[in-house]
Structure formats: C-alpha cells, structure tokens
Write a protein that holds these residues in place. Structure first.
Motif, PDB file in Angstrom:
ATOM      1  N   LEU A 136       9.972  56.904 -93.792  1.00  0.00           N
ATOM      2  CA  LEU A 136       9.275  56.047 -94.752  1.00  0.00           C
ATOM      3  C   LEU A 136       7.797  56.413 -94.823  1.00  0.00           C
ATOM      4  CD1 LEU A 136      10.894  52.613 -93.797  1.00  0.00           C
ATOM      5  CD2 LEU A 136      11.357  53.976 -95.839  1.00  0.00           C
ATOM      6  N   MET A 137       7.197  56.717 -93.680  1.00  0.00           N
ATOM      7  CA  MET A 137       5.798  57.136 -93.650  1.00  0.00           C
ATOM      8  C   MET A 137       5.610  58.441 -94.410  1.00  0.00           C
ATOM      9  SD  MET A 137       3.771  55.013 -92.042  1.00  0.00           S
ATOM     10  CE  MET A 137       3.730  53.730 -90.777  1.00  0.00           C
TER      11      MET A 137
ATOM     12  N   VAL B  86       3.219  58.948 -97.669  1.00  0.00           N
ATOM     13  CA  VAL B  86       2.129  59.930 -97.691  1.00  0.00           C
ATOM     14  C   VAL B  86       2.263  60.857 -98.888  1.00  0.00           C
ATOM     15  CG1 VAL B  86       1.305  62.019 -96.526  1.00  0.00           C
ATOM     16  CG2 VAL B  86       1.530  59.893 -95.253  1.00  0.00           C
ATOM     17  N   ARG B  87       3.475  61.330 -99.144  1.00  0.00           N
ATOM     18  CA  ARG B  87       3.685  62.267-100.246  1.00  0.00           C
ATOM     19  C   ARG B  87       3.546  61.569-101.598  1.00  0.00           C
ATOM     20  NH1 ARG B  87       5.427  67.175 -98.554  1.00  0.00           N
ATOM     21  NH2 ARG B  87       6.026  67.302 -96.338  1.00  0.00           N
ATOM     22  N   THR B  88       3.970  60.326-101.677  1.00  0.00           N
ATOM     23  CA  THR B  88       3.815  59.586-102.928  1.00  0.00           C
ATOM     24  C   THR B  88       2.344  59.433-103.300  1.00  0.00           C
ATOM     25  OG1 THR B  88       5.872  58.357-102.555  1.00  0.00           O
ATOM     26  CG2 THR B  88       4.278  57.390-104.084  1.00  0.00           C
ATOM     27  N   HIS B  89       1.514  59.177-102.307  1.00  0.00           N
ATOM     28  CA  HIS B  89       0.083  58.989-102.557  1.00  0.00           C
ATOM     29  C   HIS B  89      -0.714  60.292-102.411  1.00  0.00           C
ATOM     30  CE1 HIS B  89       0.117  54.643-102.998  1.00  0.00           C
ATOM     31  NE2 HIS B  89       0.937  54.561-101.957  1.00  0.00           N
ATOM     32  N   ARG B  90      -0.022  61.378-102.083  1.00  0.00           N
ATOM     33  CA  ARG B  90      -0.670  62.691-101.942  1.00  0.00           C
ATOM     34  C   ARG B  90      -1.830  62.640-100.947  1.00  0.00           C
ATOM     35  NH1 ARG B  90      -0.720  64.922-108.250  1.00  0.00           N
ATOM     36  NH2 ARG B  90       1.537  64.762-108.577  1.00  0.00           N
ATOM     37  N   LEU B  91      -1.584  62.008 -99.833  1.00  0.00           N
ATOM     38  CA  LEU B  91      -2.585  61.952 -98.774  1.00  0.00           C
ATOM     39  C   LEU B  91      -2.551  63.267 -98.000  1.00  0.00           C
ATOM     40  CD1 LEU B  91      -1.931  58.335 -97.450  1.00  0.00           C
ATOM     41  CD2 LEU B  91      -3.802  59.102 -98.915  1.00  0.00           C
TER      42      LEU B  91
ATOM     43  N   GLN C 215      -2.845  70.049 -95.739  1.00  0.00           N
ATOM     44  CA  GLN C 215      -1.426  69.748 -95.586  1.00  0.00           C
ATOM     45  C   GLN C 215      -1.198  68.244 -95.691  1.00  0.00           C
ATOM     46  OE1 GLN C 215       0.841  72.318 -95.376  1.00  0.00           O
ATOM     47  NE2 GLN C 215      -1.042  73.467 -95.776  1.00  0.00           N
ATOM     48  N   PRO C 216       0.050  67.819 -96.013  1.00  0.00           N
ATOM     49  CA  PRO C 216       0.333  66.374 -96.042  1.00  0.00           C
ATOM     50  C   PRO C 216      -0.067  65.717 -94.720  1.00  0.00           C
ATOM     51  CG  PRO C 216       2.162  67.594 -96.989  1.00  0.00           C
ATOM     52  CD  PRO C 216       1.216  68.620 -96.424  1.00  0.00           C
ATOM     53  N   LEU C 217      -0.687  64.570 -94.808  1.00  0.00           N
ATOM     54  CA  LEU C 217      -1.220  63.893 -93.630  1.00  0.00           C
ATOM     55  C   LEU C 217      -0.095  63.225 -92.845  1.00  0.00           C
ATOM     56  CD1 LEU C 217      -3.736  63.074 -92.059  1.00  0.00           C
ATOM     57  CD2 LEU C 217      -3.960  61.106 -93.571  1.00  0.00           C
ATOM     58  N   ALA C 218       0.116  63.667 -91.629  1.00  0.00           N
ATOM     59  CA  ALA C 218       1.154  63.075 -90.785  1.00  0.00           C
ATOM     60  C   ALA C 218       0.651  61.750 -90.219  1.00  0.00           C
ATOM     61  CB  ALA C 218       1.523  64.026 -89.651  1.00  0.00           C
TER      62      ALA C 218
END
Length: 378
Positions: free
Chosen positions: A343-344, A348-353, A359-362
């Motif tokens: 879910l996290m 993250v990918r939905t909000h492009r963090l 890289q995508p923020l873990a």
C-alpha cells in the motif's frame, strides 16, 4: 518552493552555486577539476542533476557526494596520462579501469555506491556529448555497478524527502476527513428530513443510511468500494494515515498497529497506554491536543482522536480489539501489517514521491521513526 536553488548570474558556467531556502549555500568550482576538456560537460551534467525543475537532488549533502565523485573520477583520468579531450572520448574501458582501481582499496558496497553516483551524473550530460558505447553502458549497466549498497543502522530521510512525505500525508488525511464528514452531514440531513433534499441527495442519503445500519454498501451498486469509502476507511487510506501517525507520535510500526481504543482526555492531553515493553514509561503516553481547526493533522493527541472518530463506525462491525478498522469486500477488519508495504509503494507511486537520487521514495517505518527522533533531538 524547492529547497535547492542553483544560481549562476554573471559567474562562469564552470561555477555552480547551490543555495537552500534556509540560507545554507555551497559553491562547486568545476574550473579547478583535472581534465580541463571535460569540465564544461560535467558541470552541465551536475547542474542538470540539481536544477529544481528537473533534477532529483534536493540536499547539499547529496550534491556534495556527486561533486566528490566527479573530482575523484577526473583525477583518475588525469593520472592515466592519455588524452581525454572531451566527454565523447570517455569509453567504457575507462570506467572498467576505474572500477578495478576502486575495488583494490574499497568494499563491494563502496564501489557500487561510487559507480552509481557517477553513472547517474553522466546520464545527465548534454545530449550527444557521450559516445554511443558509453551511453549503452550507462543505460544498461547490468552487473557492472555491482550490489546495491545496504545501509546499516538507522538512516534518516533528508529534509526534502521528509517534508514531501509529511505534506502529502497531511493533504491526503485532510481529504479523507472531509470525505467522511461530508457524507455524515448528508446522512444527518436525510434522517432529519429526507423530503427537504434533492432527488440525488435523497438517493445518496438512503445509501448512506443503509451502510450505516448494515456496514455494507448496497449489493446493486456498481462501485461498491467507492461507495463504502463514503462512510468507512478502506485499505487505500492506510498509507497516509500511518505515515502521519508515525511522524506525530514517533512510535514503532508494531506499536502503531496495536494502538488501543481506550484513552482519557486530561488537561489538554490524550492519555493512553500503548502496548510493548520497549516503549518508555511502561507504555503510558500523553499527547497534546488543541482547539485549532487544522490541528488534528499537526498534534499527536488530536490526530489520535480524529483516527478514533474515523474508525468508530467500522469498529461497530469488526472484531478489531485495536483502534484500526477498515472496510474490505469481505467485511470490516483490522488491517494486516504485512499488506502495508504494498500500500505504501502504491501511494508513493501515485503521488510520484521521489528520493534525492530520483528513485521512488521507499517508505520504511524504521527510517521514518529514526527521522522523527533525529528532528526532535535537533
């Protein structure tokens, strides 16, 4: 406003000044680097990495790492004693030789970290300035770079990473709160006087009334998950709620998942006993509350009360013995911690963090908690 602001002004293109909104500043002088013919291209690549509009670098510390990697690599090329008169003259064999030199004195992790920095920087070089062979290697490194570095001990998020996480979580939780509050207002109006509502609102009010009584969206609704979310929390709401809960309380992930329902409000604080023998004070916590309209998203006590309110209706239909309860197609349930990482990642990918390296923020609970604790100590 992005944290980093590279400025040039009348300065040489080989001088890049990086200024933070807080006032900290660093000047990166590419004119002093070895290999004069590479300076302009490397400065352009470095600038592309830190430009707020396009570059992922968001901290002076990370920019320092890139500049140090460039200085070491150009020093290596200069020591080879062969002419390298442009970026186009840099070949994969140069990187292979550099890797071999690094491996002679460093660990696999340090070599991978150094090459990763260099690869990302070179990928930002001006279009057409690299040889096709080097471009192929940079875009398809395969096993060239080596193992991904592993961090040991608590690693914190940078200020930009943490701010992005917190601001995004606050915005989403505010929307969750408003979504359910709007539905509750319509439900109250429907029960008070359905005849005073428009046909559309009366139909929606009837759906809300049924869900409030049964815990389920009507079977004939085409979008049952969307309908359920009008009154209940769903799994898709958990990521921002957990991020904000962690940031405001500083509790361990395991403790957050086990937050109790029982609490007391005493003198402007919420008092409760959280489970886990590793928590200080035998698990007794006191979280501040306030009367400000936006404070539920800023104070731990108000956030706990908000979460208590948001989950109350779902807890009527679940067997959850903790604060958390969400609607699922199979019924209301306490969310499973093992489902949270996915879910996290989706959130993250939905909000492009993104992290400082682009890289995508873990979102890692231990890292988030370490960041909170470090900021409280500062």
């Amino acid at each position: 406003m992005p944290l980093n602001t590279p400025t040039g002004g009348d300065e040489s293109p080989l001088t890049i000044r990086l200024r933070q909104t807080g006032g900290a500043e660093r000047v990166y002088d590419f004119a002093s680097l070895p290999c004069p013919d590479l300076r302009e291209g490397l400065a352009a690549a470095f600038g592309a990495r830190i430009t707020p509009a396009t570059g992922p670098v968001r901290s002076l510390a990370t920019a320092d790492l890139y500049y140090a990697a460039v200085r070491r690599f150009t020093g290596f090329l200069d020591a080879l004693g062969e002419p390298v008169n442009s970026l186009a003259a840099v070949r994969p064999r140069h990187l292979q030789q550099y890797r071999a030199g690094l491996a002679a004195t460093g660990t696999a992790t340090s070599v991978a970290r150094e090459l990763g920095l260099l690869f990302r920087l070179l990928l930002a070089a001006p279009y057409g300035s690299l040889s096709p062979e080097l471009g192929d290697l940079l875009h398809n490194p395969g096993g060239f770079i080596g193992p991904v570095p592993r961090h040991h001990g608590p690693v914190t998020y940078s200020r930009d990473e943490y701010t992005a996480l917190l601001n995004t979580a606050r915005k989403d939780v505010g929307q969750i709160r408003d979504r359910i509050a709007t539905s509750e207002k319509l439900l109250d109006a429907f029960r008070a006087d359905p005849g005073a509502l428009s046909d559309s609102d009366r139909t929606t009010g009837a759906v809300l009334d049924e869900m409030d009584r049964t815990g389920r969206p009507p079977a004939d609704r085409s979008d049952r998950p969307g309908t359920a979310r009008m009154l209940f929390l769903a799994a898709s709401d958990l990521a921002p709620l957990l991020v904000l809960a962690s940031a405001l309380t500083g509790l361990r992930a395991k403790t957050l998942h086990a937050l109790p329902i029982g609490h007391e409000s005493v003198g402007g604080t919420v008092v409760l006993r959280v489970p886990g023998d590793r928590e200080p004070g035998n698990g007794l916590v006191r979280w501040p509350t306030s009367t400000g309209a936006s404070r539920p998203l800023h104070e731990a006590g108000d956030f706990y009360l908000l979460l208590h309110q948001l989950t109350a209706r779902s807890r009527r239909f679940s067997d959850s013995d903790t604060l958390w309860s969400v609607w699922a197609p199979a019924g209301h349930t306490r969310p499973a911690p093992r489902a949270v990482p996915a879910l996290m990642d989706l959130w993250v990918r939905t909000h492009r963090l993104t992290a400082d390296d682009g890289q995508p923020l873990a979102v890692l609970p231990n890292r988030l908690r370490a960041t909170v604790r470090a900021r409280r100590r500062a």
